[in-house]
Design an enzyme around this catalytic site. Structure first.
Site, short mmCIF file in Angstrom:
data_model
loop_
_atom_site.label_atom_id
_atom_site.label_comp_id
_atom_site.label_asym_id
_atom_site.label_seq_id
_atom_site.Cartn_x
_atom_site.Cartn_y
_atom_site.Cartn_z
N GLY A 144 1.13 2.50 0.80
CA GLY A 144 1.91 1.33 1.16
C GLY A 144 3.28 1.37 0.51
N GLN A 165 11.38 -1.63 -2.40
CA GLN A 165 11.22 -0.41 -3.22
C GLN A 165 12.24 0.67 -2.86
OE1 GLN A 165 6.75 -0.39 -2.35
NE2 GLN A 165 6.87 0.68 -4.30
N CYS A 181 1.35 2.34 -7.92
CA CYS A 181 2.53 1.91 -7.17
C CYS A 181 3.52 3.06 -7.16
CB CYS A 181 3.14 0.69 -7.84
SG CYS A 181 4.63 0.07 -7.01
N LEU A 182 4.14 3.32 -6.01
CA LEU A 182 5.13 4.39 -5.94
C LEU A 182 6.32 4.12 -6.86
CD1 LEU A 182 5.06 5.19 -2.11
CD2 LEU A 182 4.45 6.77 -3.96
N HIS A 198 -0.70 -6.36 -2.55
CA HIS A 198 0.20 -5.62 -3.46
C HIS A 198 1.62 -5.56 -2.86
CE1 HIS A 198 1.16 -2.10 -6.21
NE2 HIS A 198 2.09 -1.98 -5.29
N GLU A 199 1.71 -5.18 -1.59
CA GLU A 199 3.03 -5.02 -0.96
C GLU A 199 3.73 -6.37 -0.79
OE1 GLU A 199 4.13 -2.16 -0.98
OE2 GLU A 199 2.23 -1.12 -1.22
N HIS A 213 5.65 -7.33 -3.81
CA HIS A 213 6.98 -6.70 -3.89
C HIS A 213 8.04 -7.57 -3.22
CE1 HIS A 213 6.30 -2.80 -5.71
NE2 HIS A 213 5.30 -2.52 -4.89
#
Ligand code: QAP
Ligand code: CO
Length: 178
Positions: free
Chosen positions: A46, A51, A91-92, A133-134, A137
């Site tokens: 995701g 991000q 997380c990226l 989670h996304e 962000h």
């Protein structure tokens, strides 16, 4: 398509609040497709536009084993949630770190697709957790914010050290299946 640069914690730009998408044009499609390419190349499940430094409510997700089921969510909202679970997340934007976070195993949510049409759906398990989670962000929130300040400070120190050494921390044994 183009691969975009992913911002890493503790970059301040990850704290910005995403804005509603109001125009569903070619540019929105290009952003979403570039986000998908970036997510696939980085082996993520995701990615939120914030991000990659784009302050818009755009999320891409693919939790399929085959990595061939891309989902694009625009202006998402959670309508209902149930069944609390604890999920180990990464997380990226926080590469190499995984910690347990309180989430819900089941959600009802709505979003707009690339054509601007409203869709209502349900999600469970990894997919449901990934949406939560996304969506965090989009509000400038990261999974490290749920941790104790001791744990968060330790991650901050390690990641800043790695950045100054020019290294991106990573872990090969990603705990969720992709
Ligand atoms: C969010 O995270 C998520 O540290 C998406 O070295 C994660 O795609 C939602 C990744 C888990 C639910 C459960 C992280 C790739 C990817 C790393 C990601 C790394 C390489 C994280
Ligand atoms: Co993330």
């Amino acid at each position: 398509m183009a691969k975009l640069e992913i911002l890493h914690y503790p970059d301040n730009r990850l704290r910005k609040k995403a804005l509603d998408v109001t125009i569903f044009d070619e540019n929105t499609k290009i952003i979403a497709n570039n986000m998908l390419e970036t997510m696939y190349q980085e082996k993520g499940i995701g990615l939120a536009a914030i991000q990659v430094g784009i302050q818009k409510k755009i999320i891409v997700i693919d939790v399929s084993e085959e990595r061939d089921k891309p989902i694009i969510l625009i202006n998402p909202e959670i309508l209902d949630k149930k069944d609390p679970i604890v999920f180990e997340e990464g997380c990226l934007s926080v590469p190499g770190f995984y910690e347990k976070v309180d989430r819900y195993n089941f959600i009802k949510y709505k979003y707009k697709n690339l054509e601007g049409e409203e869709v209502t759906d349900t999600a469970e398990g990894l997919f449901a957790v990934c949406i939560q989670h996304e969506m965090d962000h989009l509000k400038g929130k990261l999974f490290v914010d749920y941790l104790s300040s001791i744990k968060r400070d330790r991650i901050t120190k390690k990641i800043m050290k790695a950045q100054s050494d020019g290294i991106t921390p990573s872990r090969k044994d990603i705990p969720y299946s992709i």
